[in-house]
Design a protein around this motif. Structure first.
Motif, mmCIF file in Angstrom:
data_model
loop_
_atom_site.group_PDB
_atom_site.id
_atom_site.type_symbol
_atom_site.label_atom_id
_atom_site.label_comp_id
_atom_site.label_asym_id
_atom_site.label_seq_id
_atom_site.Cartn_x
_atom_site.Cartn_y
_atom_site.Cartn_z
ATOM 1 N N PRO A 1 29.108 -9.279 25.753
ATOM 2 C CA PRO A 1 30.439 -9.393 25.130
ATOM 3 C C PRO A 1 30.704 -8.293 24.102
ATOM 4 O O PRO A 1 31.839 -7.809 24.000
ATOM 5 C CB PRO A 1 30.393 -10.778 24.479
ATOM 6 C CG PRO A 1 29.454 -11.550 25.337
ATOM 7 C CD PRO A 1 28.384 -10.566 25.712
ATOM 8 N N LEU A 2 29.687 -7.899 23.349
ATOM 9 C CA LEU A 2 29.856 -6.803 22.387
ATOM 10 C C LEU A 2 30.161 -5.498 23.121
ATOM 11 O O LEU A 2 31.063 -4.750 22.723
ATOM 12 C CB LEU A 2 28.601 -6.672 21.520
ATOM 13 C CG LEU A 2 28.620 -5.664 20.374
ATOM 14 C CD1 LEU A 2 27.641 -6.088 19.277
ATOM 15 C CD2 LEU A 2 28.277 -4.248 20.818
ATOM 16 N N ILE A 3 29.424 -5.217 24.198
ATOM 17 C CA ILE A 3 29.655 -3.993 24.970
ATOM 18 C C ILE A 3 31.028 -4.018 25.616
ATOM 19 O O ILE A 3 31.748 -3.009 25.625
ATOM 20 C CB ILE A 3 28.557 -3.828 26.036
ATOM 21 C CG1 ILE A 3 27.200 -3.600 25.365
ATOM 22 C CG2 ILE A 3 28.890 -2.691 26.993
ATOM 23 C CD1 ILE A 3 27.104 -2.317 24.564
ATOM 24 N N MET A 4 31.415 -5.161 26.137
ATOM 25 C CA MET A 4 32.744 -5.284 26.744
ATOM 26 C C MET A 4 33.833 -5.002 25.717
ATOM 27 O O MET A 4 34.786 -4.246 25.983
ATOM 28 C CB MET A 4 32.923 -6.683 27.327
ATOM 29 C CG MET A 4 34.265 -6.913 28.020
ATOM 30 S SD MET A 4 34.361 -8.595 28.711
ATOM 31 C CE MET A 4 35.983 -8.547 29.466
ATOM 32 N N ALA A 5 33.707 -5.597 24.525
ATOM 33 C CA ALA A 5 34.696 -5.376 23.474
ATOM 34 C C ALA A 5 34.748 -3.909 23.077
ATOM 35 O O ALA A 5 35.834 -3.332 22.905
ATOM 36 C CB ALA A 5 34.364 -6.240 22.261
ATOM 37 N N ALA B 1 24.952 -15.287 16.916
ATOM 38 C CA ALA B 1 25.938 -16.303 16.546
ATOM 39 C C ALA B 1 27.112 -15.651 15.827
ATOM 40 O O ALA B 1 28.275 -16.033 16.013
ATOM 41 C CB ALA B 1 25.290 -17.368 15.663
ATOM 42 N N ARG B 2 26.815 -14.640 15.023
ATOM 43 C CA ARG B 2 27.876 -13.913 14.303
ATOM 44 C C ARG B 2 28.781 -13.172 15.283
ATOM 45 O O ARG B 2 30.005 -13.150 15.107
ATOM 46 C CB ARG B 2 27.242 -12.939 13.311
ATOM 47 C CG ARG B 2 28.238 -12.249 12.394
ATOM 48 C CD ARG B 2 27.533 -11.411 11.343
ATOM 49 N NE ARG B 2 28.456 -10.880 10.359
ATOM 50 C CZ ARG B 2 28.099 -10.166 9.289
ATOM 51 N NH1 ARG B 2 26.812 -9.913 9.078
ATOM 52 N NH2 ARG B 2 29.011 -9.723 8.433
ATOM 53 N N VAL B 3 28.204 -12.581 16.329
ATOM 54 C CA VAL B 3 29.004 -11.905 17.354
ATOM 55 C C VAL B 3 29.927 -12.905 18.044
ATOM 56 O O VAL B 3 31.129 -12.646 18.231
ATOM 57 C CB VAL B 3 28.096 -11.208 18.383
ATOM 58 C CG1 VAL B 3 28.910 -10.721 19.586
ATOM 59 C CG2 VAL B 3 27.361 -10.037 17.747
ATOM 60 N N ALA B 4 29.384 -14.069 18.420
ATOM 61 C CA ALA B 4 30.203 -15.092 19.071
ATOM 62 C C ALA B 4 31.345 -15.537 18.168
ATOM 63 O O ALA B 4 32.477 -15.748 18.624
ATOM 64 C CB ALA B 4 29.330 -16.290 19.451
ATOM 65 N N ALA B 5 31.071 -15.654 16.869
ATOM 66 C CA ALA B 5 32.098 -16.085 15.922
ATOM 67 C C ALA B 5 33.219 -15.054 15.799
ATOM 68 O O ALA B 5 34.391 -15.402 15.634
ATOM 69 C CB ALA B 5 31.477 -16.358 14.557
ATOM 70 N N VAL B 6 32.867 -13.767 15.884
ATOM 71 C CA VAL B 6 33.896 -12.712 15.829
ATOM 72 C C VAL B 6 34.871 -12.857 16.995
ATOM 73 O O VAL B 6 36.093 -12.786 16.822
ATOM 74 C CB VAL B 6 33.248 -11.311 15.841
ATOM 75 C CG1 VAL B 6 34.300 -10.231 16.076
ATOM 76 C CG2 VAL B 6 32.527 -11.049 14.526
ATOM 77 N N ILE B 7 34.338 -13.075 18.194
ATOM 78 C CA ILE B 7 35.209 -13.257 19.360
ATOM 79 C C ILE B 7 36.052 -14.513 19.184
ATOM 80 O O ILE B 7 37.257 -14.514 19.461
ATOM 81 C CB ILE B 7 34.374 -13.339 20.651
ATOM 82 C CG1 ILE B 7 33.485 -12.104 20.817
ATOM 83 C CG2 ILE B 7 35.284 -13.514 21.863
ATOM 84 C CD1 ILE B 7 34.227 -10.787 20.863
ATOM 85 N N ALA B 8 35.438 -15.583 18.717
ATOM 86 C CA ALA B 8 36.150 -16.850 18.547
ATOM 87 C C ALA B 8 37.289 -16.740 17.538
ATOM 88 O O ALA B 8 38.317 -17.413 17.678
ATOM 89 C CB ALA B 8 35.172 -17.935 18.109
ATOM 90 N N ARG B 9 37.127 -15.890 16.518
ATOM 91 C CA ARG B 9 38.166 -15.721 15.491
ATOM 92 C C ARG B 9 39.233 -14.714 15.911
ATOM 93 O O ARG B 9 40.056 -14.319 15.088
ATOM 94 C CB ARG B 9 37.553 -15.257 14.170
ATOM 95 C CG ARG B 9 36.687 -16.275 13.472
ATOM 96 C CD ARG B 9 36.379 -15.823 12.046
ATOM 97 N NE ARG B 9 35.236 -16.554 11.542
ATOM 98 C CZ ARG B 9 33.990 -16.118 11.566
ATOM 99 N NH1 ARG B 9 33.729 -14.892 12.047
ATOM 100 N NH2 ARG B 9 32.999 -16.840 11.109
ATOM 101 N N GLY B 10 39.190 -14.263 17.110
ATOM 102 C CA GLY B 10 40.192 -13.306 17.549
ATOM 103 C C GLY B 10 39.910 -11.897 17.077
ATOM 104 O O GLY B 10 40.843 -11.101 16.917
ATOM 105 N N SER C 1 40.918 -11.407 22.802
ATOM 106 C CA SER C 1 41.446 -12.414 23.722
ATOM 107 C C SER C 1 40.949 -12.185 25.146
ATOM 108 O O SER C 1 40.689 -13.141 25.885
ATOM 109 C CB SER C 1 42.979 -12.433 23.683
ATOM 110 O OG SER C 1 43.517 -11.227 24.197
ATOM 111 N N LEU C 2 40.790 -10.922 25.542
ATOM 112 C CA LEU C 2 40.286 -10.621 26.886
ATOM 113 C C LEU C 2 38.807 -10.991 27.009
ATOM 114 O O LEU C 2 38.384 -11.566 28.017
ATOM 115 C CB LEU C 2 40.493 -9.145 27.209
ATOM 116 C CG LEU C 2 41.949 -8.691 27.378
ATOM 117 C CD1 LEU C 2 42.019 -7.179 27.583
ATOM 118 C CD2 LEU C 2 42.610 -9.412 28.548
ATOM 119 N N VAL C 3 38.027 -10.652 25.993
ATOM 120 C CA VAL C 3 36.610 -11.035 26.013
ATOM 121 C C VAL C 3 36.483 -12.554 25.995
ATOM 122 O O VAL C 3 35.660 -13.136 26.723
ATOM 123 C CB VAL C 3 35.849 -10.408 24.829
ATOM 124 C CG1 VAL C 3 34.386 -10.859 24.828
ATOM 125 C CG2 VAL C 3 35.933 -8.893 24.870
#
Length: 413
Positions: A153-157, A270-279, A320-322
């Motif tokens: 997900p980080l690479i995709m973003a 977990a911090r990476v997942a939270a970044v995606i979750a917060r938009g 939003s895409l990720v």
């Protein structure tokens, strides 16, 4: 050692959560010194906390029964215990982050130890000498692991932000691809897949190609942008991620699928997942809530941990895409075992190759996917596929987290 031994003898310690929170709380022992928060916050707990007036400091220093302050953490004791008990038998860790403010609600590490048993003859020697179990290591914030596919997900973003790929761009997979003279293998023969499908079904060929397009400087730069290399001021003892340093021709492809020499902790992911979750917004995690001081008038809060500053890491469009692809992972891809009836879950599985043994199982994600509340990271050591092993653990954790009530406020100042 300061006055550790003297202090421990004066104030015998009891640890109500025992092994469930030992790696976070630590211990204060006359024989074995201190560890964990007992060490990191020793001055506050022992009564040397600041700010103090000179008169307060003099009285505390001379009063034989001086009392320190209470330090309040963000952990939820019930959630911490439930996760620990569910994961007994595994080696690994789990982290739960409150998406709204970055509070760490659970930080579980196994195997563990019971600090109440340090006085038992032979107990310390046994847990201290068992290097394989590494009971004294807090895997949640100090464990170094290759992230495997939960890094995607980080690479995709990063690639979406850099304009190196679009959500519907197509990549070819023939059970992998050649990155210079190294074959990046893929568990599937995906044929032609879009970027969205590549994350949904965890296609190494697609992400390996993205890594080659990024190259190592950009991969390292984006890890820094996600703040994986930074110290967490309010999570004592948390390690910084180890950014990949490999300079082989195939290293970018390997790093993009979470291998090469990249090392992270469950807290980082977990911090990476939270970044995606917060938009696309980062909030620095915190383990500390505040410091409470007893007085004749009762308890009063003398220090409150500031909430982390919200900082945009990626655009809301990219996030939003990720997020949509991560929701697809759980709905129809490799993470279906994390599905919760009636609750949409977003996530990413990972199976990280481990040079020291069998593959580690990973899962990162959050729920509800349509209105995120809690982010989670799970690693189970040497257990193989993340979709089979780590995803069901994450499902349990998110189900329990969604039952939580708001923490009681700290006492007034």
């Amino acid at each position: 050692k300061d006055n550790c031994q003297e202090e421990a003898q004066k104030v015998p310690r009891t640890y109500p959560l025992g092994e469930c929170a030992a790696n976070i709380i630590g211990y204060n022992s006359p024989e074995y010194s201190r560890a964990g928060l007992e060490d990191d916050l020793a001055e506050q707990i022992r009564g040397f906390s600041v700010p103090r007036t000179p008169w307060e400091a003099f009285r505390l220093w001379n009063k034989s029964d001086r009392k320190g302050d209470d330090v309040v953490t963000t952990l939820d004791a019930t959630l911490q215990s439930e996760i620990f008990n569910y994961m007994v038998g595994y080696r690994g860790a789990a982290v739960v982050i409150d998406i709204k403010n970055g509070d760490l609600l659970a930080m579980v590490s196994l195997p563990s130890y019971d600090p109440n048993n340090l006085g038992i003859e032979g107990y310390w020697q046994r847990i201290n000498s068992d290097n394989e179990a590494a009971c004294l290591l807090d895997r949640s914030k100090q464990g170094y692991y290759p992230p495997g596919s939960v890094f995607k997900p980080l690479i995709m973003a990063a690639c979406l932000e850099e304009g190196l790929a679009r959500w519907n761009d197509t990549f070819h997979c023939d059970k992998g691809f050649w990155a210079d003279n190294y074959f990046v293998s893929c568990l599937g023969d995906h044929g032609d897949v879009t970027l969205n499908e590549a994350l949904t079904y965890s296609c190494n060929a697609a992400f390996g190609r993205l890594g080659m397009a990024m190259q190592m400087p950009k991969i390292r730069a984006w890890m820094k942008k996600f703040k994986l290399d930074q110290k967490m001021a309010f999570v004592p003892g948390a390690v910084r991620a180890r950014l990949p340093e490999s300079d082989t021709l195939s290293a970018p492809a390997e790093a993009a699928i979470g291998q090469a020499d990249t090392l992270v902790s469950p807290l980082h992911m977990a911090r990476v997942a939270a970044v995606i979750a917060r938009g696309g917004v980062d909030i620095e995690p915190r383990l500390l809530r505040g410091q409470i001081r007893p007085s004749a008038k009762g308890l009063s809060t003398v220090w409150k941990c500031p909430e982390g500053k919200a900082e945009r890491i990626i655009s809301s469009e990219t996030a939003s895409l990720v997020a949509l692809s991560m929701a697809n992972v759980v709905r129809e891809g490799t993470g279906m075992a994390a599905q919760i009836p009636g609750v949409a879950v977003a996530g990413k599985t990972g199976s990280a190759e481990n040079p020291h043994g069998a593959t580690h199982a990973w899962f990162i994600g959050y729920a509800p996917a349509d209105k995120p509340r809690y982010a989670v990271s799970v690693i189970v050591e040497n257990r193989g596929g993340g979709g089979v092993v780590a995803a069901p653990v994450a499902k349990f954790i998110l189900e329990e987290a969604l039952k939580l009530k708001e923490a009681a406020p700290l006492p007034a100042n």
